[in-house]
Design an enzyme around this catalytic site. Structure first.
Site, PDB file in Angstrom:
ATOM      1  N   TYR A   1       2.385  -9.030  -9.181  1.00  0.00           N
ATOM      2  CA  TYR A   1       3.587  -8.967 -10.009  1.00  0.00           C
ATOM      3  C   TYR A   1       4.853  -9.271  -9.219  1.00  0.00           C
ATOM      4  CZ  TYR A   1       0.629  -7.066 -13.615  1.00  0.00           C
ATOM      5  OH  TYR A   1      -0.357  -6.923 -14.553  1.00  0.00           O
TER       6      TYR A   1
ATOM      7  N   ARG B   1      -5.104  -1.196 -20.976  1.00  0.00           N
ATOM      8  CA  ARG B   1      -6.061  -2.283 -21.139  1.00  0.00           C
ATOM      9  C   ARG B   1      -6.600  -2.240 -22.565  1.00  0.00           C
ATOM     10  NH1 ARG B   1      -7.637   0.186 -16.109  1.00  0.00           N
ATOM     11  NH2 ARG B   1      -7.267  -1.196 -14.314  1.00  0.00           N
TER      12      ARG B   1
ATOM     13  N   ARG C   1       0.329  -5.969 -21.598  1.00  0.00           N
ATOM     14  CA  ARG C   1       0.150  -5.111 -20.412  1.00  0.00           C
ATOM     15  C   ARG C   1       0.906  -5.710 -19.223  1.00  0.00           C
ATOM     16  NH1 ARG C   1      -3.256  -1.597 -17.347  1.00  0.00           N
ATOM     17  NH2 ARG C   1      -4.211  -2.557 -15.516  1.00  0.00           N
TER      18      ARG C   1
ATOM     19  N   HIS D   1      -4.668   0.549 -11.037  1.00  0.00           N
ATOM     20  CA  HIS D   1      -5.284  -0.379 -10.092  1.00  0.00           C
ATOM     21  C   HIS D   1      -5.855   0.384  -8.903  1.00  0.00           C
ATOM     22  CE1 HIS D   1      -2.608  -3.983 -11.483  1.00  0.00           C
ATOM     23  NE2 HIS D   1      -3.653  -3.782 -12.276  1.00  0.00           N
TER      24      HIS D   1
END
Length: 301
Positions: free
Chosen positions: A278, A153, A246, A269
């Site tokens: 995704y 991040r 990312r 996560h």
């Protein structure tokens, strides 16, 4: 519309204290919950803590004109607040089912085609060849390698400690969301890029990417650097950002055969549901994987 009543203000404060102490909620999360609950209380004239079905219907009506994501966030805050009041014995019932749920449509993450990533790194290689040893170019190389190679991040990247990357270890210890530590992978390419950049960073510096004012590179400056490189690579800058890199890291890993649980760990996560987004991006590759690897794939109908 008046402010939250004294009873509501006290109950909201208790709820926020619980979020901070038991769930480790970040400061921005607490501020957002506080604003949403205070606003809901004000709409109900300070009666949120004792709200029943008619009052909750009023809230739903107030939220009807808001964006779906905003309404969903406010509804989630109120439902969690009411569940907290019941679990702590402050009220006997929990009427949260009477609050109409506005489901926020989660947008698909933007990503990059592998060919665009190749163009980005080609432009970076050109800069390194043209300006070998230039501190700004070496810093840019380390930033891009970590964004795409480790899926960091933006905040994790710019605030990284000076000695976070240790040669040969294969992973980085980061302060992730909510201040929780997590491990991120680092490949040999990224490790080499970081080593070349770190050699020019003062040993006493607190951060790997320090700024002139003694803190660290800002997120805004990181965004600018990424977009400048995208423009140099012939990619529209509005298609590229640190978060897009990312997402590209995650999508390309999934297309390469990584499973969702592994991806969840690599991305940091807390909930697998966040990672599952995704599967929509890489659905074509997943269908091809099933058709190629399933035991019945090579049998004729």
């Amino acid at each position: 519309m008046t402010a939250a009543g004294p009873d509501d203000a006290r109950l909201i404060a208790l709820f926020l204290d619980m979020l901070a102490a038991e769930r480790g909620a970040a400061r921005n999360t607490l501020l957002a919950y506080g604003r949403d609950l205070e606003q809901a209380s004000a709409w109900l004239d300070g009666r949120l803590g004792t709200a029943q079905a008619p009052e909750l219907a009023q809230l739903s009506a107030h939220w009807a004109g808001l964006a779906r994501a905003s309404a969903a966030r406010k509804g989630s805050a109120v439902r969690q607040f009411l569940a907290f009041l019941q679990s702590d014995g402050i009220r006997a019932d929990n009427p949260r089912r009477d609050l109409a749920a506005a489901t926020a449509a989660r947008p698909l993450p933007k990503t990059l085609d592998p060919r665009d990533v190749d163009r980005l790194f080609a432009a970076l290689a050109d800069r390194l060849a043209a300006h070998p040893g230039d501190p700004r170019t070496l810093r840019l190389a380390a930033l891009i390698e970590l964004l795409y190679g480790s899926g960091l991040r933006a905040t994790e990247l710019v605030s990284m400690p000076r000695h976070a990357v240790r040669p040969g270890r294969g992973f980085i210890v980061l302060a992730g969301k909510g201040g929780k530590e997590r491990l991120a992978p680092i490949g040999s390419r990224a490790e080499a890029a970081v080593a070349a950049h770190a050699a020019l960073v003062p040993i006493a510096a607190r951060h790997l990417f320090p700024s002139r004012n003694g803190t660290h590179l800002t997120r805004l400056r990181l965004y600018q650097l990424v977009k400048e490189l995208a423009a140099a690579a012939g990619i529209p800058p509005d298609r590229v950002s640190p978060h897009v890199l990312r997402h590209a890291f995650a999508t390309h890993l999934l297309e390469g055969g990584a499973d969702l649980r592994t991806l969840q760990t690599l991305l940091g996560h807390a909930d697998i549901a966040t990672t599952q987004i995704y599967t929509h991006v890489a659905s074509k590759a997943l269908v091809e994987l099933v058709n190629a690897r399933h035991p019945l794939a090579d049998r004729k109908a």
